[in-house]
Design a protein around this motif. Structure first.
Motif, PDB file in Angstrom:
ATOM      1  N   GLU A 140      64.670 133.414 100.782  1.00  0.00           N
ATOM      2  CA  GLU A 140      64.490 134.467 102.025  1.00  0.00           C
ATOM      3  C   GLU A 140      63.085 134.557 102.149  1.00  0.00           C
ATOM      4  N   LEU A 141      62.599 134.893 103.308  1.00  0.00           N
ATOM      5  CA  LEU A 141      61.178 135.372 103.822  1.00  0.00           C
ATOM      6  C   LEU A 141      61.424 136.271 104.837  1.00  0.00           C
ATOM      7  N   VAL A 142      60.872 137.358 104.590  1.00  0.00           N
ATOM      8  CA  VAL A 142      60.553 138.201 105.975  1.00  0.00           C
ATOM      9  C   VAL A 142      59.058 138.067 105.928  1.00  0.00           C
ATOM     10  N   LEU A 143      58.678 137.833 107.187  1.00  0.00           N
ATOM     11  CA  LEU A 143      57.186 137.752 107.535  1.00  0.00           C
ATOM     12  C   LEU A 143      56.891 138.750 108.746  1.00  0.00           C
ATOM     13  N   ASP A 144      55.966 139.623 108.335  1.00  0.00           N
ATOM     14  CA  ASP A 144      55.437 140.634 109.348  1.00  0.00           C
ATOM     15  C   ASP A 144      54.973 139.912 110.541  1.00  0.00           C
ATOM     16  N   ALA A 204      67.098 131.881  93.327  1.00  0.00           N
ATOM     17  CA  ALA A 204      66.799 132.518  94.481  1.00  0.00           C
ATOM     18  C   ALA A 204      65.686 133.305  94.753  1.00  0.00           C
ATOM     19  N   LEU A 205      64.915 133.472  95.784  1.00  0.00           N
ATOM     20  CA  LEU A 205      63.841 134.207  96.017  1.00  0.00           C
ATOM     21  C   LEU A 205      63.904 135.049  97.196  1.00  0.00           C
ATOM     22  N   TRP A 206      63.472 136.216  97.161  1.00  0.00           N
ATOM     23  CA  TRP A 206      63.578 137.154  98.327  1.00  0.00           C
ATOM     24  C   TRP A 206      62.039 137.647  98.311  1.00  0.00           C
ATOM     25  N   LEU A 207      61.380 137.374  99.703  1.00  0.00           N
ATOM     26  CA  LEU A 207      60.074 137.282  99.929  1.00  0.00           C
ATOM     27  C   LEU A 207      59.718 138.237 101.046  1.00  0.00           C
ATOM     28  N   TYR A 208      58.707 139.027 100.862  1.00  0.00           N
ATOM     29  CA  TYR A 208      58.195 139.662 102.024  1.00  0.00           C
ATOM     30  C   TYR A 208      56.720 139.288 102.120  1.00  0.00           C
ATOM     31  N   ALA A 209      55.896 139.081 103.200  1.00  0.00           N
ATOM     32  CA  ALA A 209      54.612 139.002 103.026  1.00  0.00           C
ATOM     33  C   ALA A 209      53.940 139.657 104.467  1.00  0.00           C
ATOM     34  N   ASN A 210      53.135 140.400 104.229  1.00  0.00           N
ATOM     35  CA  ASN A 210      52.652 141.254 105.622  1.00  0.00           C
ATOM     36  C   ASN A 210      51.179 140.927 105.875  1.00  0.00           C
ATOM     37  N   HIS A 211      50.097 140.051 105.233  1.00  0.00           N
ATOM     38  CA  HIS A 211      48.983 139.791 105.554  1.00  0.00           C
ATOM     39  C   HIS A 211      48.526 138.511 106.156  1.00  0.00           C
ATOM     40  N   VAL A 212      49.208 137.565 105.234  1.00  0.00           N
ATOM     41  CA  VAL A 212      49.043 136.024 105.583  1.00  0.00           C
ATOM     42  C   VAL A 212      50.299 135.572 105.267  1.00  0.00           C
ATOM     43  N   VAL A 213      50.678 134.179 105.823  1.00  0.00           N
ATOM     44  CA  VAL A 213      52.084 133.284 105.416  1.00  0.00           C
ATOM     45  C   VAL A 213      51.947 133.329 103.928  1.00  0.00           C
ATOM     46  N   ALA A 258      65.928 144.984 100.905  1.00  0.00           N
ATOM     47  CA  ALA A 258      67.026 144.889 101.559  1.00  0.00           C
ATOM     48  C   ALA A 258      66.816 145.798 103.112  1.00  0.00           C
ATOM     49  N   LYS A 259      66.167 146.780 102.609  1.00  0.00           N
ATOM     50  CA  LYS A 259      65.737 147.905 103.810  1.00  0.00           C
ATOM     51  C   LYS A 259      64.871 146.979 104.870  1.00  0.00           C
ATOM     52  N   ILE A 260      63.957 146.279 104.132  1.00  0.00           N
ATOM     53  CA  ILE A 260      62.741 145.703 105.117  1.00  0.00           C
ATOM     54  C   ILE A 260      63.589 144.507 105.740  1.00  0.00           C
ATOM     55  N   ARG A 261      64.414 143.674 105.287  1.00  0.00           N
ATOM     56  CA  ARG A 261      65.337 142.680 105.923  1.00  0.00           C
ATOM     57  C   ARG A 261      66.068 143.238 106.878  1.00  0.00           C
ATOM     58  N   ALA A 262      66.873 144.552 106.777  1.00  0.00           N
ATOM     59  CA  ALA A 262      67.474 144.970 107.705  1.00  0.00           C
ATOM     60  C   ALA A 262      66.758 145.534 108.909  1.00  0.00           C
ATOM     61  N   GLN A 263      65.554 145.764 108.777  1.00  0.00           N
ATOM     62  CA  GLN A 263      64.582 146.385 109.734  1.00  0.00           C
ATOM     63  C   GLN A 263      64.096 145.047 110.633  1.00  0.00           C
ATOM     64  N   ALA A 264      64.246 143.812 110.287  1.00  0.00           N
ATOM     65  CA  ALA A 264      63.771 142.609 110.602  1.00  0.00           C
ATOM     66  C   ALA A 264      64.692 142.413 111.810  1.00  0.00           C
ATOM     67  N   LEU A 265      64.140 141.168 112.614  1.00  0.00           N
ATOM     68  CA  LEU A 265      64.748 140.410 113.642  1.00  0.00           C
ATOM     69  C   LEU A 265      65.843 139.512 112.897  1.00  0.00           C
ATOM     70  N   ASP A 266      66.808 139.101 113.474  1.00  0.00           N
ATOM     71  CA  ASP A 266      67.879 138.425 112.917  1.00  0.00           C
ATOM     72  C   ASP A 266      67.047 136.891 112.964  1.00  0.00           C
ATOM     73  N   LEU A 319      64.675 132.848 107.373  1.00  0.00           N
ATOM     74  CA  LEU A 319      63.522 133.387 107.709  1.00  0.00           C
ATOM     75  C   LEU A 319      63.653 134.215 108.931  1.00  0.00           C
ATOM     76  N   GLN A 320      63.159 135.722 108.581  1.00  0.00           N
ATOM     77  CA  GLN A 320      63.222 136.732 109.618  1.00  0.00           C
ATOM     78  C   GLN A 320      61.730 137.282 109.681  1.00  0.00           C
ATOM     79  N   VAL A 321      61.470 137.702 111.022  1.00  0.00           N
ATOM     80  CA  VAL A 321      60.227 138.292 111.363  1.00  0.00           C
ATOM     81  C   VAL A 321      60.596 139.984 111.451  1.00  0.00           C
ATOM     82  N   LEU A 322      59.620 140.756 110.745  1.00  0.00           N
ATOM     83  CA  LEU A 322      59.526 142.018 110.866  1.00  0.00           C
ATOM     84  C   LEU A 322      58.369 142.480 112.039  1.00  0.00           C
ATOM     85  N   PRO A 323      59.238 142.980 113.224  1.00  0.00           N
ATOM     86  CA  PRO A 323      58.331 143.228 114.409  1.00  0.00           C
ATOM     87  C   PRO A 323      57.292 144.191 114.231  1.00  0.00           C
TER      88      PRO A 323
END
Length: 279
Positions: free
Chosen positions: A162-166, A103-112, A255-263, A198-202
């Motif tokens: 799982e990936l959360v993208l800014d 399993a991978l839980w990823l957050y990226a905020n400057h490039v894909v 988990a907090k980042i994911r909760a603040q992201a769009l579904d 895949l979720q987007v952090l607005p």
């Protein structure tokens, strides 16, 4: 005095490939010049590979399989591990863990995130970096990064990703408008995979007074033994964190980042709109 050869860093998998290639060449009674001619290389290139002066290239592995492989697939199997060895030094230890992850839980905020990049996007990104890499190095890094994608289709065990993208990542064009549109369409394709979330952090995520993503990229990995580690990287420096208390904090932050992201459904809709897909 003869000029000393400039030797590149040749990893253990590349050394294994070169050693096997030499043994199979000798078994077939081929000279280096003859093997090179059959593969489309010079005898000097074959010699440099066998003596670990230069690491075997991905294309050379393809040709070794054709000329020496006898249908066994040995050199084909070595393509991915050899390519991963050519990734940046600070990334190699993590890449080995990543390829075995369940399993991978990823957050990226400057490039894909690298796992989710298309080849044109990553090529433009790598070639446009600083210091400017050589064309050969660009190709090595592209091949190595593409090799990581085998993780998406691994069956035993399936890796849950799982990936959360800014949102800023989706709006930052890399390469060209067409390259970026292709990248967005690929993200939408990935989002439909059963093993991908895949979720987007607005951009307005911080308006409510909470913003858990302020400290940048974050990668959490679960190993086959169900241990967890965190990989952090900035400005060509990296750290792999295994301390349980620190990992716990990072996992809670994710988990907090994911909760603040769009579904996921809303995120997919946003990605498709930015790609110009009509609903």
């Amino acid at each position: 005095m003869a000029r000393e050869e400039i030797r590149e860093n040749v990893g253990p998998m590349a050394r294994m490939a070169a050693t096997l290639a030499k043994k199979m060449r000798l078994r077939k009674g081929l000279t280096q010049e003859r093997e090179g001619a059959l593969m489309g290389y010079t005898g000097a290139a074959i010699s440099a590979m066998e003596r670990f002066v230069h690491p075997v290239s991905d294309e050379m592995l393809v040709q070794l399989e054709r000329v020496l492989g006898d249908g066994l697939g040995i050199f084909e199997e070595l393509r991915v591990p050899v390519s991963l060895e050519k990734l940046p030094e600070q990334f190699r230890n993590y890449s080995q863990i990543e390829q075995k992850a369940v399993a991978l839980w990823l957050y990226a905020n400057h490039v894909v995130h690298g796992l989710f990049q298309t080849e044109p996007y990553m090529r433009a990104l790598i070639a446009g970096g600083f210091p400017e890499p050589t064309l050969e190095r660009v190709e090595e890094l592209v091949v190595g990064r593409m090799a990581r994608k085998a993780l998406f289709d691994r069956e035993k065990p399936v890796c849950q990703i799982e990936l959360v993208l800014d949102e800023s990542v989706l709006r930052r064009p890399i390469g060209s408008e067409e390259v970026m549109r292709e990248q967005l369409l690929y993200l939408a394709e990935c989002a439909r995979r059963r093993n991908v979330n895949l979720q987007v952090l607005p951009l307005d995520a911080g308006l409510g007074g909470e913003y858990a993503a302020a400290r940048g990229n974050l990668s959490v990995v679960e190993t086959p033994a169900h241990d967890h580690a965190v990989y952090l990287e900035i400005q060509d420096e990296s750290v792999l964190v295994s301390d349980r208390s620190k990992v716990s904090t990072y996992m809670q932050r994710y988990a907090k980042i994911r909760a603040q992201a769009l579904d996921p459904r809303t995120s997919l809709g946003l990605i498709e709109r930015l790609a110009g897909v009509e609903s």
